[in-house]
Scaffold this motif. Structure first.
Motif, mmCIF file in Angstrom:
data_model
loop_
_atom_site.group_PDB
_atom_site.id
_atom_site.type_symbol
_atom_site.label_atom_id
_atom_site.label_comp_id
_atom_site.label_asym_id
_atom_site.label_seq_id
_atom_site.Cartn_x
_atom_site.Cartn_y
_atom_site.Cartn_z
ATOM 1 N N THR A 84 1.655 2.910 19.784
ATOM 2 C CA THR A 84 1.161 3.441 18.508
ATOM 3 C C THR A 84 0.055 2.521 18.019
ATOM 4 O O THR A 84 0.296 1.334 17.804
ATOM 5 C CB THR A 84 2.285 3.495 17.457
ATOM 6 O OG1 THR A 84 3.277 4.427 17.883
ATOM 7 C CG2 THR A 84 1.740 3.906 16.105
ATOM 8 N N ARG A 85 -1.123 3.083 17.885
ATOM 9 C CA ARG A 85 -2.249 2.268 17.394
ATOM 10 C C ARG A 85 -2.330 2.412 15.890
ATOM 11 O O ARG A 85 -2.596 3.494 15.382
ATOM 12 C CB ARG A 85 -3.557 2.671 18.055
ATOM 13 C CG ARG A 85 -4.700 1.744 17.660
ATOM 14 C CD ARG A 85 -5.933 1.933 18.510
ATOM 15 N NE ARG A 85 -5.763 1.535 19.896
ATOM 16 C CZ ARG A 85 -5.789 0.278 20.334
ATOM 17 N NH1 ARG A 85 -5.972 -0.717 19.488
ATOM 18 N NH2 ARG A 85 -5.658 0.022 21.617
ATOM 19 N N LEU A 86 -2.084 1.297 15.194
ATOM 20 C CA LEU A 86 -2.044 1.287 13.729
ATOM 21 C C LEU A 86 -3.248 0.539 13.184
ATOM 22 O O LEU A 86 -3.537 -0.577 13.614
ATOM 23 C CB LEU A 86 -0.759 0.621 13.236
ATOM 24 C CG LEU A 86 -0.666 0.369 11.728
ATOM 25 C CD1 LEU A 86 -0.622 1.685 10.965
ATOM 26 C CD2 LEU A 86 0.556 -0.482 11.396
ATOM 27 N N THR A 87 -3.925 1.166 12.222
ATOM 28 C CA THR A 87 -5.013 0.513 11.494
ATOM 29 C C THR A 87 -4.656 0.510 10.017
ATOM 30 O O THR A 87 -4.359 1.562 9.451
ATOM 31 C CB THR A 87 -6.348 1.246 11.694
ATOM 32 O OG1 THR A 87 -6.655 1.295 13.085
ATOM 33 C CG2 THR A 87 -7.469 0.541 10.947
ATOM 34 N N VAL A 88 -4.652 -0.687 9.428
ATOM 35 C CA VAL A 88 -4.369 -0.832 8.002
ATOM 36 C C VAL A 88 -5.655 -1.263 7.298
ATOM 37 O O VAL A 88 -6.203 -2.327 7.594
ATOM 38 C CB VAL A 88 -3.251 -1.855 7.741
ATOM 39 C CG1 VAL A 88 -2.936 -1.916 6.249
ATOM 40 C CG2 VAL A 88 -2.007 -1.524 8.541
ATOM 41 N N PRO A 134 2.354 -2.489 4.273
ATOM 42 C CA PRO A 134 1.448 -2.912 5.346
ATOM 43 C C PRO A 134 0.241 -3.693 4.823
ATOM 44 O O PRO A 134 -0.267 -3.426 3.724
ATOM 45 C CB PRO A 134 1.004 -1.590 5.971
ATOM 46 C CG PRO A 134 2.028 -0.592 5.564
ATOM 47 C CD PRO A 134 2.526 -1.040 4.221
ATOM 48 N N SER A 135 -0.195 -4.629 5.637
ATOM 49 C CA SER A 135 -1.389 -5.405 5.317
ATOM 50 C C SER A 135 -2.338 -5.361 6.511
ATOM 51 O O SER A 135 -1.912 -5.054 7.629
ATOM 52 C CB SER A 135 -1.008 -6.855 4.989
ATOM 53 O OG SER A 135 -0.418 -7.454 6.126
ATOM 54 N N PRO A 136 -3.621 -5.646 6.288
ATOM 55 C CA PRO A 136 -4.598 -5.553 7.388
ATOM 56 C C PRO A 136 -4.241 -6.380 8.615
ATOM 57 O O PRO A 136 -4.600 -5.996 9.736
ATOM 58 C CB PRO A 136 -5.894 -6.041 6.727
ATOM 59 C CG PRO A 136 -5.736 -5.645 5.287
ATOM 60 C CD PRO A 136 -4.283 -5.868 4.979
ATOM 61 N N ASN A 137 -3.516 -7.491 8.438
ATOM 62 C CA ASN A 137 -3.165 -8.294 9.617
ATOM 63 C C ASN A 137 -2.077 -7.645 10.470
ATOM 64 O O ASN A 137 -1.685 -8.195 11.505
ATOM 65 C CB ASN A 137 -2.783 -9.730 9.237
ATOM 66 C CG ASN A 137 -1.535 -9.804 8.390
ATOM 67 O OD1 ASN A 137 -0.817 -8.817 8.221
ATOM 68 N ND2 ASN A 137 -1.262 -10.981 7.861
ATOM 69 N N THR A 190 -3.896 3.850 7.778
ATOM 70 C CA THR A 190 -3.289 3.848 6.462
ATOM 71 C C THR A 190 -3.978 2.796 5.595
ATOM 72 O O THR A 190 -4.903 2.108 6.041
ATOM 73 C CB THR A 190 -1.780 3.584 6.554
ATOM 74 O OG1 THR A 190 -1.171 3.799 5.278
ATOM 75 C CG2 THR A 190 -1.504 2.158 7.008
ATOM 76 N N VAL A 191 -3.502 2.665 4.369
ATOM 77 C CA VAL A 191 -4.081 1.701 3.439
ATOM 78 C C VAL A 191 -3.046 0.635 3.089
ATOM 79 O O VAL A 191 -1.825 0.854 3.211
ATOM 80 C CB VAL A 191 -4.596 2.389 2.164
ATOM 81 C CG1 VAL A 191 -5.737 3.327 2.498
ATOM 82 C CG2 VAL A 191 -3.478 3.131 1.455
ATOM 83 N N THR A 192 -3.528 -0.488 2.660
ATOM 84 C CA THR A 192 -2.663 -1.598 2.291
ATOM 85 C C THR A 192 -1.615 -1.170 1.279
ATOM 86 O O THR A 192 -1.930 -0.521 0.289
ATOM 87 C CB THR A 192 -3.510 -2.741 1.721
ATOM 88 O OG1 THR A 192 -4.432 -3.184 2.727
ATOM 89 C CG2 THR A 192 -2.637 -3.903 1.285
ATOM 90 N N GLY A 193 -0.353 -1.521 1.573
ATOM 91 C CA GLY A 193 0.726 -1.292 0.628
ATOM 92 C C GLY A 193 1.445 0.038 0.743
ATOM 93 O O GLY A 193 2.481 0.232 0.090
ATOM 94 N N LYS A 194 0.956 0.938 1.563
ATOM 95 C CA LYS A 194 1.599 2.253 1.666
ATOM 96 C C LYS A 194 2.638 2.242 2.787
ATOM 97 O O LYS A 194 2.306 2.192 3.970
ATOM 98 C CB LYS A 194 0.547 3.322 1.934
ATOM 99 C CG LYS A 194 1.103 4.732 1.925
ATOM 100 C CD LYS A 194 0.000 5.763 2.080
ATOM 101 C CE LYS A 194 0.575 7.172 2.031
ATOM 102 N NZ LYS A 194 -0.469 8.197 2.239
#
Lengths: 114, 113
Positions: A109-113, A81-84, A13-17
């Motif tokens: 659940t593997r999450l990438t921001v 969400p934020s990258p950290n 996902t992207v930051t803030g969504k």
């Protein structure tokens, strides 16, 4: 089959969504927790719940929310969400709060921001 | 606060070798101790546990004994297989009403034929 299920298993996902990771257990367990796993840090507890409508912070709760409206479900919410927060997330459940009880974990659940 | 320390990995062994993964802990009171295993791409599975001093947990050929005097819970297996390749986590249960397991950082085991 007794199990803890999580969805989705992978998410980019992207930051803030805003996003929600669902967790469900079919063992009628009272206690549920969320953990995040990061390299070199092991697993750290984010939030836990002792029963319906009873939740409390773990060691790393910043940026996360949870709810427990039904005994079987314990969703993890990232409002912005934020990258950290890129990490591997695990839901777990346990029958009671006894320290001798075993915690059962979901598949992760593997999450990438980005 | 309570903590768990595990030996650094990776641990690399040949098939049928003897395995020891060291785990020591710091805790107030007498927590339960656990070993979990994480196979590639999967979640954590309980491998074994011990709930009081001198208890020995065992499963699938793995053993660990709860040693209060040395605050240790070392994992051992007499003869490892390639299928044992995984990450192993030592953990203790928080004695407060927090539902928390306190984990070590994990030890990666690689077994080669």
């Amino acid at each position: 089959e007794a199990q803890v299920t999580q969805n989705p298993r992978y998410l980019i996902t992207v930051t803030g969504k805003k996003l929600t990771v669902t967790c469900s257990q079919n063992m009628n367990h009272e206690y549920m927790s969320w953990y995040r796993q990061d390299p070199g840090l092991g697993l750290r507890q984010i939030y836990y719940s002792m029963n319906v409508e009873v939740t409390d912070k773990g060691d790393v709760p910043e940026g996360y929310k949870v709810s427990r409206k039904e005994k079987r479900n314990f969703p993890l919410i990232l409002e912005s969400p934020s990258p950290n927060q890129t990490s591997l997330y695990f839901c777990a459940s346990r029958l009671t709060g006894s320290s001798t009880d075993t915690q059962y974990f979901g598949p992760g659940t593997r999450l990438t921001v980005l | 606060g309570d903590s768990v320390t595990q030996m650094e990995g990776p641990v690399t062994l040949s098939e049928e070798a003897f395995l020891t993964i060291n785990c020591t802990y710091t805790a107030t009171g007498y927590p339960s101790l656990f070993w979990y295993v994480q196979y590639p791409g999967e979640g954590l599975q309980l491998l074994l546990k011990a709930t009081k001093a001198d208890d020995k947990g065992s499963n699938k050929g793995f053993e660990a004994t709860y040693r209060k005097e040395t605050t240790s819970f070392h994992l051992e297996k007499g003869s490892v297989q390639v299928s044992d390749s995984a990450v192993y986590f030592c953990a203790l249960s928080d004695l407060g009403n927090t539902d928390k397991l306190i984990f070590g950082t994990g030890t990666r085991l690689q077994v080669f034929p």
